[in-house]
Design an enzyme around this catalytic site. Structure first.
Site, PDB file in Angstrom:
ATOM      1  N   SER A 155      31.494  34.665  23.129  1.00 52.42           N
ATOM      2  CA  SER A 155      31.444  35.480  21.917  1.00 52.42           C
ATOM      3  C   SER A 155      30.120  36.254  21.893  1.00 52.42           C
ATOM      4  CB  SER A 155      31.631  34.602  20.684  1.00 52.42           C
ATOM      5  OG  SER A 155      31.903  35.377  19.545  1.00 52.42           O
ATOM      6  N   ASP A 211      42.703  38.111  19.854  1.00 52.29           N
ATOM      7  CA  ASP A 211      41.398  37.862  19.247  1.00 52.29           C
ATOM      8  C   ASP A 211      41.085  38.981  18.251  1.00 52.29           C
ATOM      9  OD1 ASP A 211      38.768  37.300  18.624  1.00 52.29           O
ATOM     10  OD2 ASP A 211      38.190  36.863  20.686  1.00 52.29           O
ATOM     11  N   HIS A 249      40.554  33.983  19.073  1.00 58.87           N
ATOM     12  CA  HIS A 249      39.145  33.952  19.459  1.00 58.87           C
ATOM     13  C   HIS A 249      38.750  32.609  20.071  1.00 58.87           C
ATOM     14  CE1 HIS A 249      35.053  35.406  19.443  1.00 58.87           C
ATOM     15  NE2 HIS A 249      34.642  34.365  18.744  1.00 58.87           N
TER      16      HIS A 249
END
Length: 705
Positions: A559, A645, A677
């Site tokens: 991320s 995501d 995600h």
């Protein structure tokens, strides 16, 4: 290293160049791969599938290793297990996992009586056990499943739960009569996580999001009522999101409103609902606070944890009837002691805080915090599940890089303090021959470019950490954003690396919260570059101190940590043999420039506003991984992402990989076509996904055989 130098290479997909111009602040950029953003374009899906096929072919030789690692994770995990029960009302609530099942069953059993605070032993059949929700049954027929809300009415009669079967973090809410199993007609689509019943159990409060995936509206749904639900609160400012919750005492229902730097709480007194929601402190730019209800010296008080004039936060008590009046300071702000959370009970108050780079817990005393202490030099501790206002115990969790996650109950004496009985309730089982004494953990400190000292947590086999430093293979992990701290905790999957002679390290870089609020402030907006250079300094320190060497060092982050990976690949590619970037935020400038994209405006407080500020634009362009790919050798790179995501769109790693291919980098892209995600859902699927990543890491380190 180029793709042509790697044995077993197959022809990599080449994305078509379709230049689109982006113009801001007089800067014109030709973006050849922005067309990949259109997931409805059949050519985009075909390209992602071609990348998956290429990755599968390139890594086919690792299938035996992947199977071995998956088998190790599975063999070390107690597949049929259960959580420690938590008491709420007249019931003990817990979850069960069963061998062969991807998901959990959520259950409850009756308490023995009003004074029953000892969790029952759940071996075999539990008298009176009720299965409230079977996640496997809910997930049947779906490739993805996530549980976002779960709550029971105060009288224990009704259950609400909300599920996402797509991966886009929008949940369908359902209600069931527990006794009869009957589904009520109260189904609500498009909710966000965290829905709950009101104090009377006659209505549901839930949130929904706007088109940018920002939770912006709180609704009230009356059970069994027809017509439209009531909008309780809606936040128009695109920088702020909303949430709803209940104090542990159930005295107040709270609507929390927050941006990255500012917050506001609105409370509804459940004893006087006719008064409506009242603001505790009106929002002021840069002031963050959270609220708890407590009873101190027989008086109702609101505990407010805030940073108004206190960088590492201060705890005060205020009168609920006049919260903007006088403040009684309970814990003054202290530099280096970051107060993070407060949990109030009828008889005591627990505090979560950070000091010396470690997460700590303690009880509030007139003299300050009385810490609950532990023996290991590196550890993480946190308050656990404590739903009951009147409970005489404090549930907390503890662990380290060598000690599996452990759950305790501390009995708090009538006079307060931490001297009561500390009862071990459960330690994460590690099957097989795991021996914590065969491993070591230690802390190193790397000097950053500006002289700051960056903590590094390391774990490995005792022979590697106690003996001479022999430049061992190492995996270095980093994140460094949103004040999130990556604590030194235990991992079963990680043992598959450690037992093969790999050291694992965490670089606690700026942008995270490990060293206090200043650590975060020095790694965001126009100081974001510190996050990247801290990681490079950490890697150099580990090499210079003999712990590893560049040919045996792999970096990993996900991320915002994936942005970190993309940045260090450009800044110091010579330091790493490989880089794994999970759901990586590697095209941040394009994303943050577009307010229509999910969560963009909210992110301006974290990264800056390049749309309106040319200095922020230039700064972000200077570190954006996609825009700074250079014509120089890169380490081997694996990028993993998910099609659904909504936080970091798949297009970012897809564009990054295409750019890296232009300069001959050996880069692979793996896209989960039905996940969000957090990656795939289900524990067995998650183990296989991690085994895939670990096998690639071991291959880069030369340990695949």
């Amino acid at each position: 290293m180029t793709a042509e130098t790697v044995p077993g290479t197959t022809a990599a997909p080449v994305a078509e160049r379709r230049p689109q111009q982006r113009s801001h602040h007089g800067d014109v950029v030709d973006d050849a791969y922005e067309w990949l953003r259109d997931r409805e374009d059949a050519a985009v899906v075909a390209h992602l599938e071609a990348e998956n096929t290429h990755t599968d072919a390139r890594l086919a030789h690792l299938e035996p290793l992947r199977a071995a690692i998956y088998g190790e994770i599975k063999a070390r995990t107690k597949e049929t297990d259960l959580s420690v029960p938590s008491r709420e009302g007249d019931w003990w609530y817990y979850s069960r996992s069963e061998e062969g099942k991807q998901y959990a069953r959520h259950c409850r059993a009756p308490i023995a009586g009003p004074d029953d605070w000892t969790p029952p032993r759940l071996d075999g059949v539990v008298p009176g056990e009720q299965v409230l929700l079977d996640d496997d049954a809910e997930a049947a027929g779906h490739e993805f499943y996530s549980l976002g809300s779960f709550d029971v009415t105060p009288d224990g009669r009704l259950l609400l739960w909300a599920v996402d079967t797509v991966g886009d973090e929008r949940y369908v809410l359902h209600v069931r009569d527990i006794a009869t199993g009957e589904a009520l007609p109260d189904t609500i689509e498009g909710t966000m996580p965290g829905a709950l019943f009101d104090a009377a159990g006659t209505a549901i409060y839930y949130t929904t999001c706007d088109e940018a995936w920002r939770p912006d509206t709180v609704w009230r749904h009356v059970l069994g009522a027809g017509g439209d639900d009531e909008v309780v609160f809606s936040e128009p400012d695109e920088r702020f999101w909303v949430g709803v919750g209940m104090t542990r005492s159930r005295r107040y229902l709270e609507i929390g409103v927050g941006s990255k730097v500012t917050s506001e709480s609105r409370l509804l007194d459940t004893q006087h609902p006719e008064d409506g929601f009242r603001v505790v402190w009106p929002r002021r730019e840069g002031v963050e606070y959270s609220v708890e209800h407590a009873v101190l010296d027989g008086r109702d008080r609101l505990l407010v944890l805030h940073n108004d004039g206190a960088e590492d936060f201060e705890l005060v008590a205020v009168d609920p009837a006049d919260p903007e009046g006088g403040r009684d300071v309970l814990l003054p702000g202290t530099s280096g002691v970051r107060l993070e959370d407060v949990d109030a009970f009828e008889r005591f108050v627990a505090v979560s805080y950070r000091e010396g780079g470690l997460a700590r817990i303690g009880l509030l005393q007139p003299s300050g915090i009385e810490e609950i202490r532990f023996d290991e030099p590196l550890f993480t501790a946190g308050i656990g599940s404590n739903p009951e206002w009147t409970q005489p115990t404090l549930r907390f969790g503890y662990g380290s890089m060598v000690t599996p996650s452990t759950v305790y109950d501390l009995t708090v004496p009538a006079e307060g303090g931490v001297t009561g009985e500390r009862r071990l309730l459960k330690q994460q089982p590690v099957l097989g021959d795991y021996d914590a004494s065969a491993y070591r953990e230690r802390r190193e400190w790397a000097e950053a470019e500006d002289g700051a000292l960056v903590p590094i947590s390391i774990v490995g086999r005792a022979d590697l950490l106690d003996g001479p430093r022999l430049a061992a293979p190492m995996l270095l992990y980093g994140y460094g954003s949103y004040e999130a701290s990556i604590d030194p905790s235990f991992s079963i999957a990680r043992l598959s690396l450690l037992d093969r002679g790999v050291l694992f390290a965490i670089a606690h870089v700026r942008g995270g919260g490990e060293m206090g609020r200043h650590w975060y402030e020095q790694g965001k907006t126009l100081t974001k570059r510190n996050t990247f250079t801290d990681f490079v300094s950490s890697a150099r320190h580990l090499v210079e101190q003999g712990w590893t060497e560049p040919s045996r060092l792999v970096a990993e982050g996900a991320s915002a940590g994936g942005l970190l990976m993309g940045a260090v690949a450009n800044l110091a590619p010579e330091l790493f043999a490989g880089i794994h970037a999970g759901v990586p935020f590697v095209d941040p400038l394009t994303s943050i420039l577009d307010p229509s994209l999910p969560l963009t405006v909210i992110e301006w407080d974290e990264w800056g506003d390049p749309l309106h500020d040319p200095d922020v634009y230039a700064y972000m362009k200077g570190y954006s991984p996609v825009e700074n790919v250079g014509d120089h050798p890169y380490p081997r790179i694996l990028a993993t992402t998910s099609l659904n995501d909504t936080r970091v769109l798949y297009v970012e790693p897809a564009k990054w990989v295409a750019r890296l291919r232009e300069v001959g980098a050996d880069v692979l892209l793996k896209t989960e076509m039905s996940a969000g995600h957090g990656g795939v859902s289900g524990r067995y699927a998650a183990w296989k996904e991690r085994a895939f990543e670990l096998a690639w890491i071991l291959d880069v380190l030369g340990l695949a055989r």
